[in-house]
Design a protein around this motif. Sequence first.
Motif, PDB file in Angstrom:
ATOM      1  N   GLU A  61      -9.253   4.055   3.610  1.00 59.40           N
ATOM      2  CA  GLU A  61      -8.932   3.298   2.404  1.00 59.40           C
ATOM      3  C   GLU A  61      -7.923   2.197   2.722  1.00 59.40           C
ATOM      4  OE1 GLU A  61      -8.523   6.580  -0.535  1.00 59.40           O
ATOM      5  OE2 GLU A  61      -7.185   5.134  -1.515  1.00 59.40           O
ATOM      6  N   ILE A  62      -6.873   2.592   3.458  1.00 56.80           N
ATOM      7  CA  ILE A  62      -5.821   1.656   3.851  1.00 56.80           C
ATOM      8  C   ILE A  62      -6.415   0.490   4.641  1.00 56.80           C
ATOM      9  CG2 ILE A  62      -3.834   1.422   5.435  1.00 56.80           C
ATOM     10  CD1 ILE A  62      -3.042   2.808   2.909  1.00 56.80           C
ATOM     11  N   GLN A  63      -7.381   0.825   5.490  1.00 59.96           N
ATOM     12  CA  GLN A  63      -7.945  -0.210   6.357  1.00 59.96           C
ATOM     13  C   GLN A  63      -9.109  -0.936   5.716  1.00 59.96           C
ATOM     14  OE1 GLN A  63      -8.418   1.399  10.305  1.00 59.96           O
ATOM     15  NE2 GLN A  63      -6.288   2.045  10.394  1.00 59.96           N
ATOM     16  N   ARG A  98      -7.522  13.643   9.632  1.00 61.57           N
ATOM     17  CA  ARG A  98      -7.119  12.452   8.891  1.00 61.57           C
ATOM     18  C   ARG A  98      -6.681  11.363   9.879  1.00 61.57           C
ATOM     19  NH1 ARG A  98      -2.063  12.387   4.854  1.00 61.57           N
ATOM     20  NH2 ARG A  98      -0.977  12.687   6.841  1.00 61.57           N
ATOM     21  N   ALA A  99      -5.955  11.808  10.932  1.00 58.48           N
ATOM     22  CA  ALA A  99      -5.534  10.844  11.949  1.00 58.48           C
ATOM     23  C   ALA A  99      -6.747  10.340  12.746  1.00 58.48           C
ATOM     24  CB  ALA A  99      -4.510  11.486  12.881  1.00 58.48           C
ATOM     25  N   VAL A 111      -9.646   7.298  11.478  1.00 60.23           N
ATOM     26  CA  VAL A 111      -9.551   5.847  11.673  1.00 60.23           C
ATOM     27  C   VAL A 111      -9.757   5.481  13.140  1.00 60.23           C
ATOM     28  CG1 VAL A 111      -8.095   5.461   9.673  1.00 60.23           C
ATOM     29  CG2 VAL A 111      -7.041   5.955  11.881  1.00 60.23           C
ATOM     30  N   SER A 144       1.808  16.624   6.690  1.00 60.17           N
ATOM     31  CA  SER A 144       2.165  15.476   5.873  1.00 60.17           C
ATOM     32  C   SER A 144       1.002  15.057   4.984  1.00 60.17           C
ATOM     33  CB  SER A 144       2.593  14.335   6.775  1.00 60.17           C
ATOM     34  OG  SER A 144       1.609  14.153   7.775  1.00 60.17           O
ATOM     35  N   GLN A 178       0.826  -1.208   0.000  1.00 58.95           N
ATOM     36  CA  GLN A 178       0.000   0.000   0.000  1.00 58.95           C
ATOM     37  C   GLN A 178       0.856   1.253   0.000  1.00 58.95           C
ATOM     38  OE1 GLN A 178      -2.413  -1.085   3.445  1.00 58.95           O
ATOM     39  NE2 GLN A 178      -4.260  -1.083   2.165  1.00 58.95           N
ATOM     40  N   TYR A 182      -1.151  14.495   1.625  1.00 61.29           N
ATOM     41  CA  TYR A 182      -0.720  14.100   0.293  1.00 61.29           C
ATOM     42  C   TYR A 182      -1.165  15.148  -0.719  1.00 61.29           C
ATOM     43  CZ  TYR A 182       0.134   9.826   2.788  1.00 61.29           C
ATOM     44  OH  TYR A 182       0.605   8.927   3.702  1.00 61.29           O
ATOM     45  N   PRO A 183      -0.204  15.838  -1.347  1.00 63.89           N
ATOM     46  CA  PRO A 183      -0.570  16.984  -2.200  1.00 63.89           C
ATOM     47  C   PRO A 183      -1.345  16.583  -3.456  1.00 63.89           C
ATOM     48  CG  PRO A 183       1.797  16.574  -2.275  1.00 63.89           C
ATOM     49  CD  PRO A 183       1.241  15.683  -1.212  1.00 63.89           C
ATOM     50  N   TRP A 184      -1.289  15.294  -3.831  1.00 62.48           N
ATOM     51  CA  TRP A 184      -2.009  14.873  -5.033  1.00 62.48           C
ATOM     52  C   TRP A 184      -3.440  14.438  -4.698  1.00 62.48           C
ATOM     53  CZ3 TRP A 184       2.195  12.457  -2.865  1.00 62.48           C
ATOM     54  CH2 TRP A 184       1.951  11.232  -2.235  1.00 62.48           C
ATOM     55  N   ARG A 185      -3.790  14.477  -3.429  1.00 66.40           N
ATOM     56  CA  ARG A 185      -5.145  14.101  -3.034  1.00 66.40           C
ATOM     57  C   ARG A 185      -5.904  15.327  -2.554  1.00 66.40           C
ATOM     58  NH1 ARG A 185      -6.510   8.837  -0.695  1.00 66.40           N
ATOM     59  NH2 ARG A 185      -5.291   7.294  -1.809  1.00 66.40           N
ATOM     60  N   PHE A 199      -7.860   8.663   3.463  1.00 67.30           N
ATOM     61  CA  PHE A 199      -6.691   7.811   3.214  1.00 67.30           C
ATOM     62  C   PHE A 199      -6.592   6.617   4.165  1.00 67.30           C
ATOM     63  CE2 PHE A 199      -2.252   6.569   3.554  1.00 67.30           C
ATOM     64  CZ  PHE A 199      -1.912   6.415   2.231  1.00 67.30           C
ATOM     65  N   GLY A 200      -6.670   6.890   5.459  1.00 65.08           N
ATOM     66  CA  GLY A 200      -6.525   5.821   6.447  1.00 65.08           C
ATOM     67  C   GLY A 200      -7.645   4.789   6.332  1.00 65.08           C
ATOM     68  N   TRP A 225       0.328  19.712  -8.852  1.00 64.00           N
ATOM     69  CA  TRP A 225       0.600  19.860  -7.418  1.00 64.00           C
ATOM     70  C   TRP A 225       2.083  19.997  -7.126  1.00 64.00           C
ATOM     71  CZ3 TRP A 225       3.757  16.256  -5.259  1.00 64.00           C
ATOM     72  CH2 TRP A 225       3.802  14.989  -5.817  1.00 64.00           C
TER      73      TRP A 225
END
Lengths: 268, 253
Positions: free
Chosen positions: B102-104, B147-148, B151, B86, A177, B88-91, B99-100, A263
Amino acid sequence: MGFMKRGGGHEGLLHPHTFLKVILPLGIIIGWEIIAILLNNEFILPRLESVFAVLFSPTADILGYGNLITNAFTSLERVILGFLIAAGLAIPLGISMARSDSTHDFFDSTLQLLRPIPPLAWVPLALAWFKIGLASMVFIIALGAFFPILLNTLDGVKSVKRNWIESAEILGATHRQVLLKVVLPGAAPTIWTGLRVGFGIAWMCVVAAEMMPGTNSGLGYLIMSSYNWGQVQVIIAGMIVIGLIGIGFDYLFKVIDRRSFSWRVLER
Amino acid sequence: MTLTIENLSKQFVKNGEELVEALVDISVDVRDGEFICILGPSGCGKTTLLRIIAGLDHPTSGTVRIDGTVIDRPNRKLGMIFQDYSLYPWRTVNENIAFGLEIQGVVEEERAGIVQKYLALTGLSEFGTSYPYELSGGMRQRIAVVRALAVDPKVLLMDEPFGALDAQTRNKLQYDLLDIWGKTKKTILFVTHSVDEAVFLADRILVLTPRPGRICDVIPVDHPHPRDRTSVEFAKVRRYVLDMINQPKCSLS
């Protein structure tokens, strides 16, 4: 550079900026025509009209070598094939070299040694190994595109911030991931630059590769054969097509860069 | 939730030979729902301490346990917020918060609902489809916090999260954080070098010495929130902490 408009908006031909841009090409064309008329020798410098005559009938057969369009497509097929092979090898290799010091150390010295050798110096070996034909051309093209893609991938992956990766790990991301959702998108703009530069070099290589003995199609072959028949207007027309296709692809790469990876520039 | 840090020490090797002590014998029992500030000068190892608790670094000796489990790698019960945003500049903002999840492996329909809920918590609902570069530093850090949170960790580790912000934004985000803390009942470990910030936020302040960092004092602050920075009580606590960090036991390593 050329395609970045400063100021934007519609710029007329009289706009000083536009004027500066077109004055040199116009001067070259006028100078060319004057010299061609004075020389009056089609075998050294043909007049504009005869070059345009070739350019504006791109479907007309040239000396039995096929027309401009089919030859251009033949060259494009080869370049795309070689380019894809190069990208398919360079991107995974670049990622694993950037992510693992031992992989880096294992490959680095060999790659450093091979990198300064120009793709064209490989032509005799390519002929010896792959014989005359598609395989040796694709080999030369892939060699040309490989290094810029590899080096930019390495750079791109190394520029991925540690914070980005650690944030993902904290949220429970697996190695896979982290690679797919953080490293790849984070490195994508730089990898894209590598692909753009690599494609440009691949395009230069295809023309040169098509000048190898035994080739019987492609733009490089067309202009080389035209030389043998003293058809200088075809040579120049072929060169113009080569240049235009090169510009066209570079522009395409830039447009996608601006759309998808803005970006990178905007992130400060 | 129980979080215990026991006899934690960290040494690392500098330039291949020299052994440097970063942390010495740190022990803390963190209570559920508590707001702890870790206060210390630059280079005292407070970030290292937080990274060890997060499972990003390993201690040389000692352990960190959450609910009895030893932490030796990132754990879903712990979330972390870094100083430099931190995101993500592309999101987009929404995609960052998601994000988290999605990861989970949370399914998309469910993600959308959670994202909206947490975005609303930041008061930035109209910025869901914006990109981080379109936001100010304060806005970005608010998004990083949710974001933290999205989750649902039990503990939030914050590494000088407001250190890069101007004073006004910083004060505003401190209020917002207390607000979020009140609503979500998380346990928070917050690293800072600002006495003012620690006194404003913390239930307990752990004061660390200069490198190698050891706990020289634990100062409880039991004034109810929100605290008035201009009040006499606030000034008293602040002076007490300032006196403490200037005493030999806290200023000498």
